[in-house]
Design an enzyme around this catalytic site. Structure first.
Site, PDB file in Angstrom:
ATOM      1  N   HIS A 129       0.814  -1.221   0.000  1.00 58.83           N
ATOM      2  CA  HIS A 129       0.000   0.000   0.000  1.00 58.83           C
ATOM      3  C   HIS A 129       0.858   1.286   0.000  1.00 58.83           C
ATOM      4  O   HIS A 129       0.839   2.053  -0.945  1.00 58.83           O
ATOM      5  CB  HIS A 129      -0.882   0.049   1.256  1.00 58.83           C
TER       6      HIS A 129
HETATM    7  O1  RIB Z   1      -5.335  -0.075   4.734  1.00 63.00           O
HETATM    8  C1  RIB Z   1      -3.941  -0.077   4.502  1.00 63.00           C
HETATM    9  C2  RIB Z   1      -3.271   0.967   5.306  1.00 63.00           C
HETATM   10  O2  RIB Z   1      -3.489   0.704   6.690  1.00 63.00           O
HETATM   11  C3  RIB Z   1      -1.741   0.974   5.125  1.00 63.00           C
HETATM   12  O3  RIB Z   1      -1.259   2.287   5.284  1.00 63.00           O
HETATM   13  C4  RIB Z   1      -1.273   0.101   6.243  1.00 63.00           C
HETATM   14  O4  RIB Z   1       0.056   0.432   6.668  1.00 63.00           O
HETATM   15  C5  RIB Z   1      -2.244   0.476   7.340  1.00 63.00           C
HETATM   16  O5  RIB Z   1      -1.796   1.705   7.933  1.00 63.00           O
END
Ligand code: RIB
Ligand code: CA
Length: 312
Positions: free
Chosen positions: A242
């Protein structure tokens, strides 16, 4: 000329890879500081993990600050089920020796935006938006000085990952997200719609392992641990990286495609709390406040990531 950035983060294995990518790319980004926020794990761990990652990268002079330890209005929700109890589960990591700055992370954000020339600092939130929202509330004069906010959060066609409707970062502090998305600052959003297309695979993780570096070994061990949640839940090939999408966008924006839309946050309904509602077809006259990304050149993303991580 590298872009000046502040990384606001809740490490988190994927946050850690994003920080490494930024520190490996001084040609593209100058990291003015890293502000930790409560999210994946509590603040005392996210601030520690941010320092562990800076030391791993050999960048012990990057100032790391602790920000807010809870959402603006709600009780903190964490994600140890995804990231493990330390937030960086996978490999065993030594405690950091570099210091934590005394200044509060929110004050660092305010002072930096006031000090640097207007329009020259990009904010890169990788976790809940608490620090950014509190900074904007405390010092409204800084909002117009932000060059751009490039954040990981939200979901629309991909729907939620922590509830049926909401993505984790937005869900943890929906009031903060509402303040940020209504602030008027230019925002680029990396939602699950795009990050779920940036999946690791055995072949891709083996490239990190084969680097023969401590950093490569750590990234492989983190993604091996981190992927088990998504593989079990989505049956996907591997872990969605992500947060590195935010930094990759700063280095190579052409890897991504998106649409300028109105994006608003659900803050009232228990059923859809934290949902990011995108007016994808322009059926309202609400302001187009967010460049909402949906497409990624995944092979190009991983080629960039491995080329840069190999530098550390
Ligand atoms: O939903 C994904 C996000 O939530 C990413 O930033 C992961 O690190 C958590 O913070
Ligand atoms: Ca994160």
């Amino acid at each position: 000329m590298p872009r000046k950035i502040i990384i606001d983060t809740d490490p988190g294995q994927d946050d850690a890879v994003a920080i490494l990518l930024a520190l490996a790319s001084p040609d593209a980004v100058e990291v003015l500081g890293i502000t930790a926020v409560a999210g994946n794990v509590p603040l005392h761990l996210t601030q520690k993990n941010a320092r562990i990652v800076c030391e791993l990268a050999g960048h012990v002079h990057v100032p790391v600050f602790a920000g807010c330890d809870a959402p603006i209005r709600r009780k903190l929700v964490t994600a140890e089920h995804v990231h493990g109890k330390t937030g960086l589960d996978g490999p065993v990591m030594a405690d950091p020796t570099m210091p934590l700055q005394d200044m509060h992370g929110v004050d660092f954000i305010v002072e930096t935006l006031r000090r640097e020339p207007a329009g020259t600092v990009t904010l890169c939130p990788l976790g809940p938006l608490t620090n950014i929202a509190v900074a904007f509330q405390k010092a409204p004069d800084i909002v117009g000085r932000v060059q751009e906010i490039v954040l990981m959060g939200g979901a629309y066609f991909e729907v939620g990952n922590i509830t049926p409707a909401a993505e984790f970062n937005i869900y943890v502090d929906p009031e903060a997200a509402d303040i940020v998305f209504k602030s008027g600052a230019p925002i680029v959003v990396m939602p699950l719609d795009v990050t779920h297309k940036a999946l690791t695979s055995k072949a891709r993780v083996d490239v990190f392992r084969a680097m023969g570096t401590e950093v490569g070994r750590m990234v492989a061990a983190w993604t091996d641990f981190f992927e088990r949640f998504d593989v079990a839940k989505y049956g996907s090939a591997g872990a969605p990286l992500h947060d590195p999408c935010v930094i990759a966008y700063l280095i190579a924006p052409d890897l991504f495609t998106g649409r300028l839309v109105n994006l608003e946050i659900e803050t009232q309904s228990e059923l859809t709390l934290g949902m990011t509602v995108a007016d994808w077809w322009g059926v309202t006259s609400r302001p187009k406040n967010a460049m909402f990304m949906g497409g990624i050149n995944a092979d190009g993303f991983f080629a960039l990531l491995t080329e840069r991580i190999a530098r550390l």
